[in-house]
Design a protein around this motif. Structure first.
Motif: not given
Length: 559
Positions: A285-298
């Motif tokens: 649920r962490v790795l599949g969280n789109w908002t989280f992954l987008t923020g991490v990429s930024a």
């Protein structure tokens, strides 16, 4: 809830978790930048060579980045407070060993191994402490403070290292970190303990091994790119007496491909464990969280930009302009002050304005500051000319750091904050390595390439791009094998008109190279801005799972 206990406190007791997290973050980040300027002195004092000391610095980054996920998960299983304290103690012992080291091996044990392990526990849990000890408003302020501390420590590191190395000894840098580590411990008694993992959860050792080796390979490949090339081998890669250039490739694509394969295997392993009802190292649920992954990429691009700029600017000022380490630190001071002041002063703005908008304004200001610096870069640049560009850049950085991490971690459940912070910080370290590898190597490649191309053109010598690349590599090797005295003696043996001609070519080439690097940084900021468009406008505060259960039960009862 943990933060309710904190809210009943006042004064030092209330601010203690934030103070502990800030001091811990400061010593970890300042350590990464403070000792870069001390490399020649360490070489002399420990009777070693530059490559060995740079290897120790790189190994510190490797171990820290590779163990970040494990550090975050240990906090979730054993308790954020407990593992944070263990990390501080291990880090403190490491800095003490580094301070008293009598040879390069002892320095590596203290700095690379012990400090690296300690930092892998401290970094993810410093941010998790805020989530487990404070309410949303205080978290926003805390993330702003940590953002300012992080950027300021990175910028202050070179000037602090320069002062200590020039007027005292580099060992005082490590000794000072020992004292700060000791000073953190009294504040930890006020930290509210929180275990966010389910009772009886054990560490996923297979996942830990896959993540460690995968991240280690990725970061090592990026670190080696500057020396051995991004694809084709610029020079032989030796393991002992054996040349290991497979198919004529640099080690970088091989290590990166191997690292990525293990990261994919790690994700599949995490999915498999969850399907079996076992606890993974990182929940899907962490790795599949789109908002989280987008923020991490930024955040990865933010790390690339800040690390790249803070690497190439002091290098340019010292190598091209002739600034001392102390003067280079003074040049960066407007950035440090602006970043810290703005990140702290605007941390509560997220309640009145959309954090996404503040982040995007920050990125735009960073790009504007970079353009302003591009316009004043010259071989005669003064400290005064850099105040406004670096000040504007720092204002943008402050806005960004005050809200980006808060927006990232607010998108995951508070129970997942230690491991989410571990993922974010692991990717942050990946961005740092990319910043040094990409931006740092580009400055030198642009400079040497410009000089070689200009000299060959003026001499009317026809050459291919491969010929020029070989000359650049030979020049790099000569710079490493020749001493400063030998290089000076060779230069002075040339005719006067040749010396003057080379001086002019070098001056023009280094300015052009710095301008090109600044344009690359603008490009990275553009990518970051595009990524930011996918972020939510406001924070997405989640309710801890433990607090959802009664609500569900009551709804069922009423139904």
């Amino acid at each position: 809830m943990a933060h309710n206990e904190t809210e009943t406190r006042t004064g030092v007791a209330f601010w203690a978790p934030m103070i502990a997290a800030s001091l811990a973050l400061f010593i970890v980040v300042v350590d990464s930048t403070m000792m870069n300027v001390a490399v020649p002195t360490i070489v002399k004092d420990l009777n070693t060579n530059v490559s060995s000391v740079q290897g120790v610095i790189s190994l510190y980054s490797l171990i820290m980045a590779s163990l970040m996920l494990v550090g975050g998960k240990l906090g979730a299983i054993r308790g954020v407070k407990k593992i944070f304290i263990v990390g501080i103690i291990i880090y403190g012992v490491g800095t003490l060993v580094a301070a008293i080291s009598w040879n390069i091996t002892v320095l590596a044990i203290g700095w690379s191994l012990l400090e690296g392990i300690g930092a892998a526990m401290i970094l993810p849990l410093a941010f998790a402490l805020l989530v487990t000890n404070y309410g949303p408003r205080e978290q926003a302020i805390g993330f702003g403070i940590l953002g300012g501390v992080q950027a300021s420590a990175a910028a202050v590191g070179p000037i602090l290292g320069g002062i200590l190395t020039t007027y005292f000894t580099w060992r005082l840098g490590f000794a000072g970190e020992v004292l700060i580590a000791i000073a953190i411990l009294p504040f930890t008694r006020y930290i509210v303990e929180k275990k966010t993992a389910e009772k009886g959860t054990t560490l996923d050792w297979t996942g830990a091994l896959l993540s460690f080796v995968g991240l280690f390979s990725l970061v090592l490949g990026l670190i080696l790119a500057g020396r051995y090339g991004w694809w084709d081998a610029k020079r032989p890669f030796m393991i002992g007496d054996i040349q290991a250039n497979i198919f004529g490739l640099s080690p970088t694509p091989i290590l990166v491909a191997f690292g990525l394969a293990l990261v994919v295997a790690f994700i599949h392993w995490q999915i498999r464990r969850e399907k079996k009802g076992q606890t993974p190292l990182v929940r899907m649920r962490v790795l599949g969280n789109w908002t989280f992954l987008t923020g991490v990429s930024a955040n990865v691009f933010q790390s690339m930009v800040i690390t790249g700029l803070l690497f190439v600017l002091p290098l340019y000022l010292q190598s091209a302009i002739g600034y001392s380490a102390f003067q280079s630190g003074l040049a960066i001071l407007p950035f440090s002050i602006a970043t810290f002041a703005v990140s702290l002063g605007t941390s509560s703005w997220g309640e009145r304005f959309a954090p996404k908008l503040l982040i995007q304004i920050g990125v735009v200001l960073m790009a504007l500051g970079t353009f302003l610096l591009y316009n004043v870069i010259s071989i005669q640049i003064t400290l005064g000319e850099m105040i406004i560009p670096l000040g504007v850049f720092g204002i943008g950085m402050g806005l960004l750091m005050a809200h980006l991490v808060n927006l990232i971690l607010s998108s995951v459940n508070p129970d997942d904050s230690p491991e989410a912070s571990g993922v974010n910080n692991a990717m942050d370290q990946l961005g740092n390595s990319l910043g040094t590898a990409v931006v740092g190597s580009l400055l030198m490649a642009f400079f040497l390439g410009n000089v070689v191309s200009t000299v060959l053109t003026e001499a009317q010598v026809e050459s291919t791009s491969q010929d020029r690349a070989q000359i650049v590599t030979a020049w790099e090797d000569a710079r490493e094998t020749f001493t400063e005295a030998e290089r000076k003696q060779f230069f002075e043996s040339l005719p006067t008109e040749v010396q003057q001609g080379l001086d002019e070519i070098a001056d023009k080439a280094v300015v052009t190279a710095m301008e090109d690097v600044l344009l690359v940084i603008v490009g990275l900021l553009l990518i970051m801005f595009l990524l930011s468009t996918f972020l939510p406008k406001r924070e997405e505060r989640k309710i801890p799972l433990a607090e959802r259960v009664p609500d569900v039960a009551s709804e069922e009862a009423s139904g």
